[in-house]
Design an enzyme around this catalytic site. Structure first.
Site, PDB file in Angstrom:
ATOM      1  CB  CYS A 485      -0.969  -0.015   1.182  1.00 31.57           C
ATOM      2  SG  CYS A 485      -0.175  -0.104   2.803  1.00 31.57           S
ATOM      3  CG  HIS A1004      -4.091   0.814   4.659  1.00 27.42           C
ATOM      4  ND1 HIS A1004      -3.509  -0.102   3.811  1.00 27.42           N
ATOM      5  CD2 HIS A1004      -5.131   1.376   3.975  1.00 27.42           C
ATOM      6  CE1 HIS A1004      -4.175  -0.107   2.656  1.00 27.42           C
ATOM      7  NE2 HIS A1004      -5.160   0.785   2.733  1.00 27.42           N
TER       8      HIS A1004
END
Length: 1047
Positions: A485, A1004
């Protein structure tokens, strides 16, 4: 003989025990007497010759019988007394045997009760000693095994253990200080205060239960079925233990969910423990339906391993073939329909499918999150899946039934369906490929937005042409290849940098490829980036798997090998530098001598520095993204300044908030007041001087009347200076001692320990934090005794309530039955000042009027050793380490609650700061390393301004994330007040943001980018693209601005 005994008795009453011992021993050489033995043992005990006293009583018991002793009580008294001697020497087994004999055989009730009390204490002490020794042995055995097997090699078995549980275990066994364990990777920043049994190994805080519960049963490697939460970091959220080290913990504590992993070869020279496994969608047509499961595999497993694991779990006995099917090309619903709709004799065309060989590695198969591994069993001994498009030529485009009723697509007139229902189901897939028929070579395939016909559900698409002169950014997601990510977020922001995207999609980059630059990748990174952009542009689906770019990146930047989480800004910097070097038009860089700054203005130096940079670096990255810093260094010794002007491609701004961290220290009063525990809020910029002021205010004492001392394992480590940063003591216990200081005084550390014995093999016997005494330099030995007694008498029942200034009288009374003795001993750097022995373990300090200055030229180590029965003698050990919490007024951080304006970050960027010791600057004038004062300023701003907000900070082994909201403008960012060069910067508009959600444990990355074609902000969360999106001030990590004149 009687005369010798009388002389011994006389010396004993006078406290001259050594002379008494000589007389008693001489008396025994003439005749053995019970009284002489008893008195001799008593004198030995008074002079701490416990083993001699024990031997004396043992000889007495051997030479006497019950009949020769006046009474049975006398016999058991001797036995009881020897038991006490054993206990003082920590010979607990022998003590227990003597106490047990007295308890079971004596007829005197008082003696029996007393023996029972001492027996219970000896049993408890033995158990405590055994437990402490077991902890030490467990710790050292674990460390030994970890060190022996800490090297990572392919195939080695490792175990993932929650750091939360592991730190409880560290506290329990005493693995709490980095001293002596510097080579271990673990964190020693332990929050737990109590050392309690950690219980079974508990990994619940790092396991993704939701993901784990939906995985297919793994009968080959059950631990592979356990999924770990995304974004966790080693030695912050979990630790990795080699099999041998883990086994000793597992055998003792047990483990409900053992997370076993293996090390893999990432490339020829780098090995990693594969913490995060590859989760794969896998399905198989069974009884007419397609069952889809999730399964975890190692990236170094083969497709054959995947097949075996699945067929074993599903009890499939027939031969099978393995297909990779892109669900971005054929939907799962359509694949299910094709399998259900075709008879047993029909061949099935798998659109977007490719057959995989069993010897292919999972890593090489490039299985994305939008791919399905399809297991095809035989049917009547035959396979029926094919990748030949002609098989489906005359079939329904959706379900592949043989067509009876033909319905054509109203736009392209090529695709046929068996029913209107199939046409509607296929609409979403088909619309990205549907092209209107045309008769002219240059006819547009696009349908105007106002075009009206019967097929209002069909899709309008733009057909790519190569090269693309003015591309409009498409909104295609990037599939997560496994903790990538961070890469997807950075790339999406770069894709939305129009100048860069146009340059690559128009093929303008080809003429600039530099294959001879040793700092580049021979053009491979730039080519991979261009291919990735083109694939996104031509993608028929909503997401794309950037496998080739990831592999090219890892080939040249091994720090990004594997599938661990990384920092998005670190990656962004590498990509920008790599693209620049690959596209650098300068094939042979000119060499320059250092700039002669004499008689030159800052403007002249800045211009020459920039011209030199341009002479060596010419690329689109430099044209749009490079700015210039001014760095000023000031030497506090020679008062000279040094100026340099350096380029930058991104601007890293500090977040100017006092992060509310907590620091606890202990204040030790000069008198007999119970020490205080104080907890202060502080920020990373604070030094020890800040603590000095806060302690002074809390305790209401002069800030110069106490000293700070750092202590590790109850031993003084050093005396930290006021300018030292608090964060440097993060893993150290800090004490503040109220003491008198001055040129005519010396400070001495007094370690507090317990006597060692033959059975006590503990590494160190320290039982309390060290005391500090302050003495005049012309003091004598007696004054050492008195000063230490002043510090310790408050812990003795007999003396703590006795007031008055006659410390001499109290101490000499204490000497009649002392609870401790005071020793000098050798240190690592000096010999014992009394016996001159380098390995001396302790010489007792004489109680005399002799001045000690001659002995203390080199600061010796003073040790107070309590006797082993000091608790029975009325010393309260718990009180020695007792403290009370002193309330401290800490102000709330209102600034953090209201948010930080981006302009405050710019202001903080240019604040001068003093360099720390490890970053000392070599001053060319002084010819020495100095703690210079450094200031950074912006001299020249680029057209595309990338701002990195420094949310992550590292302090030694401690890391933190600053989650304060940042307030920044979307339009018209004006930084002219922060740019000191003559060239006025433009106004900037925001066009992309790289976001980081969560903390250090479980973060994230996403990207929020402005889409011009759609005229709205979109959220790029890996493969998922959604909008409109909000811009978050809390999660914003990297801001992308462009000058308004770049429209």
């Amino acid at each position: 003989m009687e005369n010798l005994e009388s002389q011994g008795d006389y010396y004993k009453t006078q406290g001259l025990y050594e002379k008494a011992i000589e007389k008693y021993k001489e008396a025994l050489s003439f005749q053995r007497s019970m009284n002489v033995y008893m008195n001799l043992a008593s004198c030995y005990e008074k002079t701490d010759q416990l083993e001699n006293a024990e031997v004396c009583l043992t000889e007495l018991l051997k030479s006497l019988t019950i009949s020769s002793i006046k009474s049975e009580d006398d016999f058991y008294e001797i036995l009881f007394r020897r038991g006490n001697l054993y206990k003082k020497q920590m010979k607990l087994n022998e003590a227990i045997e003597d106490f047990r004999t007295v308890y079971s055989k004596s007829s005197n009730r008082t003696v029996v009760d007393n023996a029972k009390i001492h027996l219970d204490k000896a049993l408890a002490k033995r158990e405590e000693v055994r437990e402490n020794l077991n902890k030490i042995n467990e710790r050292e055995h674990f460390v030994s095994l970890f060190r022996e097997h800490m090297a990572v090699y392919p195939g080695a078995e490792w175990h993932v253990v929650s750091n939360l549980w592991f730190q409880k275990w560290q506290k329990f066994v005493g693995l709490t200080s980095r001293e002596g364990y510097e080579d271990l990777p673990f964190s020693f920043d332990i929050e737990f205060e109590e050392a309690t049994n950690p219980g079974p190994i508990n990994n619940s805080d790092i396991i993704d239960e939701e993901h784990t519960n939906v995985l297919l049963e793994d009968r080959i490697r059950p631990s592979y079925q356990i999924c770990i939460k995304n974004g966790l970091s080693e030695n912050i959220n979990y630790v990795l233990l080699p099999q041998s080290a883990f086994r000793i913990l597992h055998e003792k504590y047990g483990c409900s969910k053992d997370i076993k992993r293996h090390a893999i070869e990432v490339n020829d020279s780098i090995y990693q423990v594969e913490v995060y496994l590859k989760t794969i969608k896998i399905g198989c047509p069974m009884q007419g339906s397609l069952e889809v499961e999730l399964i975890n595999m190692s990236r170094k497993d083969t497709i054959g391993d995947l097949k075996n694991k699945f067929t074993i779990a599903k009890d499939i006995m027939s031969q099978v073939r393995i297909w990779k099917v892109s669900l971005t090309i054929i939907s799962l619903e359509r694949l299910q329909s094709i399998i259900n709709s075709n008879g047993r004799e029909s061949k099935v065309y798998i659109e977007g499918g490719s057959q995989l060989k069993e010897n292919l590695l999972i890593d090489d198969a490039e299985i994305g999150e939008e791919d399905l591994i399809l297991i095809e069993p035989t049917r009547n001994g035959l396979f029926y899946f094919y990748d030949d498009r002609t098989i489906a030529q005359d079939r329904c485009a959706f379900c592949q039934k043989n067509i009876e009723t033909i319905i054509k697509c109203k736009t392209c007139r090529k695709v046929k369906y068996c029913s209107e229902l199939c046409r509607k189901k296929h609409l979403k897939e088909h619309k990205s490929k549907c092209k209107r028929s045309s008769s002219g070579l240059f006819a547009c395939f696009c349908r105007p937005s106002n075009h009206q016909d019967d097929s209002d559900e069909d899709t309008v698409i733009v057909i790519n042409r190569k090269p693309i002169d003015k591309p409009k950014m498409r909104s295609v997601g990037l599939q997560n290849l496994g903790n990538t990510c961070f890469m997807n977020s950075s790339l999406q922001c770069l894709f939305h940098t129009e100048e860069l995207t146009t340059f690559f999609l128009s093929n303008s980059y080809l003429k600039d490829i530099n294959k001879v630059n040793p700092l580049g990748t021979k053009g491979k990174l730039a080519t991979a980036y261009a291919e990735l952009l083109e694939n996104l542009w031509n993608a028929a689906s909503s997401s794309y798997a950037p496998w080739k770019f990831k592999k090219t990146l890892s080939q040249f930047a091994p720090q990004f090998l594997g599938y661990q989480q990384h920092d998005a800004h670190e990656l962004l910097c590498y990509i920008l530098d790599g693209l620049h070097e690959d596209l650098n038009k300068v094939k042979k860089k000119p060499y320059f001598e250092d700039i002669d700054v004499k008689n030159k203005t800052h403007k002249d130096i800045a211009k020459e520095s920039w011209n030199r940079h341009i002479a060596r670096n010419q690329s689109i990255i430099v044209d749009f993204m490079h700015g210039q810093y001014k760095s000023t260094l000031y030497c506090p010794q020679c008062k000279n300044y040094s100026y340099t002007f350096d380029p930058f491609s991104s601007l890293s701004l500090p977040i100017p908030i006092p992060v509310n961290k907590k620091y606890r220290l202990y204040f030790i009063y000069a008198g007999n007041q119970v020490p205080s525990s104080l907890t202060f809020d502080y920020s990373s910029s604070h030094s020890i001087s800040y603590l000095r002021q806060k302690v002074s205010e809390a305790v209401k004492i002069n800030p110069n009347s106490f000293i700070f001392i750092s202590i590790v394992n109850d031993v003084i480590r050093d005396f930290p200076a006021d300018e030292e940063k608090i964060d440097s003591l993060k893993n150290i216990t800090l004490f503040a001692y109220e003491v008198e200081t001055g040129d005519d005084r010396d400070l001495f550390e007094v370690q507090v320990s317990q006597e060692k014995t033959r059975d006590n093999r503990m590494k160190n016997n320290l039982i309390a934090f060290p005391r500090v005494i302050s003495l005049y330099k012309d003091s004598n030995f007696k004054q050492i005794h008195y000063e230490i007694f002043r510090k310790m008498k408050q812990y003795m029942d007999k003396y703590k309530n006795r007031q008055g200034n006659n410390i001499k009288q109290l101490y000499e009374d204490h000497l009649n039955n002392p609870t401790y003795n005071i020793y000098l001993r050798a240190t690592k750097t000096s010999s014992c000042p009394l016996c001159r022995g380098q390995n001396c373990t302790g010489c007792q300090i004489p109680y005399s009027d002799e001045p000690f200055s001659e002995y203390f030229k080199k600061k010796p180590s003073i040790e107070l050793r309590f006797k082993h029965n000091f608790v029975e003698l009325g010393v309260n050990q718990q009180d020695m380490n007792k403290c009370t919490e002193l309330p401290v007024a800490n102000g709330e951080n209102k600034q953090q609650n209201r948010g930080i304006n981006l302009h405050e970050c710019f202001q903080a960027f240019s604040i001068p700061e003093e360099l720390e010791k490890e970053n000392a600057w070599y001053c060319p004038s002084c010819k020495a390393h100095v703690l210079a004062r450094k200031q950074m300023e912006i001299y020249k701003a680029p057209s595309i301004l990338i701002i990195h907000l420094k949310r992550f900070r590292t302090h030694g082994y401690y890391r933190e994330k600053i989650a304060a909201p940042i307030v920044f403008p979307i339009n018209e960012l004006d930084i002219s007040q922060y740019v000191i060069g003559d060239e006025k910067p433009p106004l900037y508009d925001l066009y992309a943001v790289s976001n980081h959600f969560g903390g250090l444990g479980g973060g994230h990355y996403t990207a929020t980018c402005y889409s011009k074609p759609q005229e709205k902000w979109l959220e790029f969360n890996d493969s998922l693209v959604s909008g409109p999106a909000d811009i978050s001030g809390v999660s914003s990590y990297i801001l992308f601005y462009k000058a308004r004149n770049n429209e």
